[in-house]
Scaffold this active site. Structure first.
Site, PDB file in Angstrom:
ATOM      1  N   GLU B  60       4.900  31.666  59.055  1.00  0.00           N
ATOM      2  CA  GLU B  60       4.150  32.851  58.617  1.00  0.00           C
ATOM      3  C   GLU B  60       3.204  33.401  59.672  1.00  0.00           C
ATOM      4  O   GLU B  60       3.133  34.613  59.893  1.00  0.00           O
ATOM      5  CB  GLU B  60       3.365  32.541  57.330  1.00  0.00           C
ATOM      6  N   HIS B 129       1.061  28.361  44.220  1.00  0.00           N
ATOM      7  CA  HIS B 129       1.838  29.592  44.044  1.00  0.00           C
ATOM      8  C   HIS B 129       1.165  30.570  43.081  1.00  0.00           C
ATOM      9  O   HIS B 129       1.793  31.519  42.636  1.00  0.00           O
ATOM     10  CB  HIS B 129       3.243  29.268  43.521  1.00  0.00           C
TER      11      HIS B 129
END
Lengths: 364, 327
Positions: B60, B129
């Site tokens: 990322e 998440h």
């Protein structure tokens, strides 16, 4: 001492032993093909390296005289890398990405000394309009993607510029798109994830980029061999199927030769190269560093290999220039540096009413 | 059933902008061959090729930084955070480079990028998440932050974000992708800096964003039955706030509740309530109230998860309490 392990495994090497493993590596380096040099190239290289050296010396003076603030990281000793790499590339066409030690990369890329010095003085005439400072030099005009102050963060940015080059060529069918990006960073960065992540992506997508490691052995006070399991950084390219090369970073023609080979690969679509330039910084990490850890013998070893003196010797011995000509260049450069200081001193500060300018893009 | 699902509205926006401007590209994990984990880029890989819809390795920080470099050199990348929570790993690039670089470069470079993906608390996805990074990124200078909440605004905001020359963090909500709605015809955009006055009312102002808009609408139906006429504003722009619309509403209702899915401490509402106090103090008849998530990692257990985030009945109760209508 910290170098004990490497010493023990290399007992047969003599000469550089007392100066530590980094010096040993340089001593044992088999020289690859150096770049061809003629009078014009030689003088250009000499001019650029001299500018780098004299500019940084002046920065130290200005810092100690209280004209310059913050963290200032000087490049003395490493000039052969900036000049060797950038000098072999096309200015305002190829892209350059630097670190906090970025003054000399900016100068090599063509950013005028006045703009760099003004930035260090925080003036409006600086290449980053006084908003960036020593560690954040930028110039879109000169394709300087910037100085990045955190370790490794510039590498992905450089990768993005290389991606654009390939994107224009292959997604937009602009076959003239052949710019290459040089990403400069140090030995300490090679233990950081972004280094490995970007090596992987660059090779995966065959991006036109040269990863230039300026291995000066010291990440502030952390010796390279104390920080990494395999000190030979160039070999890490192999893990990605990438070409890696180990270069004498004190020899501008050796660096230039390696860069020419990397450029050839990049422009022909063969992708990236990892160049590890063995070099040394003659000063502390920054002007705030007391530099207490480096041994005198180590410093002596490297100062004897001063890249400027080496080039000077090469040029004179090969009759490409006379000592007098080189002295004359030094004088010119000194005048240029003094001019940059005078310019910066008399330049205006940024307008306080423009404190918030440049946060947002201006409407077209 | 006619209409467009929210994920398809986003997909249409990206597709239309890519067709119009060849500098627009997408990069991220599984955005290409796989079509995006929530299918927001479905079939775009086939249509535009592997460079314009780039499947990246799971890295990322590096691919976000790559988008910055690509934007600096002429492209207009859209970065997908497969889950916005993963962008914690790209925090440095988003903060130091997307957000600050234009300024530190003295205007040398612009960074036209969109960072988009699913955020918010889903259904028992676990703490990592279920993050609301809009709050974490709120202090970063130089980035715009928007949150879509309907298929119509999703498409219009996405198009505006892609056309904007500044970095835009674009929050979608993991539980809203299947909302269905008839979209306006033709090319339209929604302003990135304007709040949406969802429902006019005179008694109390409710400020919210993203999925909580729908919780608020449920609450407002109940309040209507109970004789309370609430005004609902969907903030849309989380940075900067559309204070003009907000102040106008408070001037009318004199009461305000902020309903948010982020945690209370250091949340979006924390900044908003400060601005309201600074700018609208004289218009307030009662202290402004925040209804926020608990300051805890979102638990996996469904019942505990529901207790973590605000539910419609809490909005109803709070509005009544503020208006002294009894609970």
């Amino acid at each position: 001492m910290s170098q004990g392990i490497a010493k023990a495994s290399n007992q047969s090497t003599t000469g550089a032993l007392d100066a530590g493993p980094h010096a040993e590596r340089l001593s044992n380096l088999l020289s690859a093909k150096r770049a061809n040099c003629n009078r014009e190239i030689g003088l250009d290289l000499f001019r650029d390296m001299t500018l780098g050296r004299r500019f940084e010396d002046k920065c130290a003076e200005m810092y100690y005289r209280g004209k310059m603030f913050g963290f200032v990281h000087l490049y003395n000793g490493q000039e052969a890398v900036s000049t060797g790499v950038i000098g072999a590339m096309k200015k305002k066409h190829d892209w350059f990405c630097s670190t906090y030690r970025d003054h000399v990369h900016a100068l090599s890329a063509g950013v005028p000394a006045r703009e760099v010095m003004s930035e260090l003085f925080g003036k409006e005439t600086g290449c980053s309009k006084g908003r960036g400072g020593s560690m954040h030099l930028f110039s879109k005009e000169h394709h300087l993607l910037g100085g990045y102050a955190f370790i490794g963060e510039g590498i992905p940015v450089a990768l993005g510029a290389a991606f654009t080059s390939r994107y224009k060529k292959d997604a937009l069918n602009d076959k003239s798109s052949d710019s290459v990006t040089a990403a400069f960073f140090g030995d300490g960065t090679c233990n950081n994830g972004q280094f490995f992540e970007c090596l992987n992506m660059a090779q995966l997508w065959k991006l036109p980029i040269i990863f230039v490691v300026e291995n000066n052995k010291w990440a502030i006070g952390m010796a390279h061999d104390r920080a990494t399991s395999d000190p030979e950084i160039w070999r890490k390219a192999q893990a990605f199927g990438m070409k890696g090369e180990e270069v004498d970073g004190m020899d501008v023609l050796a660096v230039r030769g390696a860069t020419e080979r990397a450029l050839q690969r990049a422009r022909s679509g063969e992708g990236p190269t990892l160049l590890e330039c063995l070099t040394y910084r003659f000063r502390g990490h920054s002007l705030a560093d007391p530099d207490e850890l480096r041994e005198e013998k180590e410093k002596e070893f490297w100062s004897k290999r001063d890249p400027l003196k080496k080039l000077e010797k090469d040029l004179i011995e090969s009759s490409l220039a006379t000592k007098e000509e080189l002295k004359a260049i030094e004088k010119e450069i000194d005048a240029e540096v003094i001019d940059s200081v005078e310019f910066a001193l008399s330049a205006p500060d940024p307008n306080p009413e423009e404190l918030n300018k440049y946060i947002w893009a201006e409407k077209d | 059933m006619a209409g467009t699902l929210l994920f398809n509205a986003l997909r249409e926006a990206i597709d239309e902008e890519m067709a119009k401007d060849s500098r627009v590209c997408v990069m991220g994990e599984d955005v290409g061959q796989y079509g995006g984990s929530y299918k927001v880029t479905k079939d775009l890989y086939e249509k535009y090729g592997e460079l314009r819809v780039l499947d990246t390795p799971i890295a990322e920080n590096s691919f976000t930084g790559m988008a910055v470099g690509a934007a600096m050199t002429g492209l207009r990348p859209i970065v997908e955070g497969m889950n916005m929570g993963f962008l914690l790993l790209a925090f440095n690039q988003i903060s130091n480079n997307m957000g600050m670089l234009r300024y530190t470069s003295g205007g040398n470079f612009t960074i036209p990028t969109v960072v988009r993906g699913p955020g918010g608390v889903g259904r028992q996805l676990g703490a990592e998440h279920s993050q609301r990074l809009e709050a974490y990124f709120h202090a970063v200078p130089g980035i715009k932050i928007v949150a879509c909440s309907t298929p119509t605004n999703a498409k219009g905001l996405m198009k505006a974000a892609i056309r904007d020359d500044n970095p835009v963090l674009f929050f979608e909500h993991v539980l809203l992708y299947n909302l269905n709605e008839e979209l306006p015809k033709g090319d339209y955009i929604c302003a990135l800096d304007q709040a949406d006055l969802v429902r006019k009312g005179k008694d109390i102002t409710i400020l919210t964003y993203s999925r909580m808009r729908h919780h608020c609408l449920k609450a407002i139906s109940q309040l209507e039955i109970d004789g309370i006429d609430a005004e609902l504003i969907d903030l849309i722009s989380l940075k900067p706030f559309d204070m003009e619309t907000i102040a106008k509403s408070i001037k009318k209702t004199h009461r305000v509740i902020i309903v948010e899915e982020c945690m209370k401490t250091g949340g979006i509402g924390a900044e908003l309530i400060s601005l309201i106090t600074e700018q609208c103090f004289d218009d307030l008849d009662s202290p402004p109230v925040r209804l926020s998530s608990q300051d805890i990692p979102t638990p996996y257990n469904g019942k505990l998860e529901n207790l973590t985030i605000i539910q419609p009945h809490q909005i109803v109760d709070t509005a009544k309490k503020i208006l002294n209508k009894g609970i």
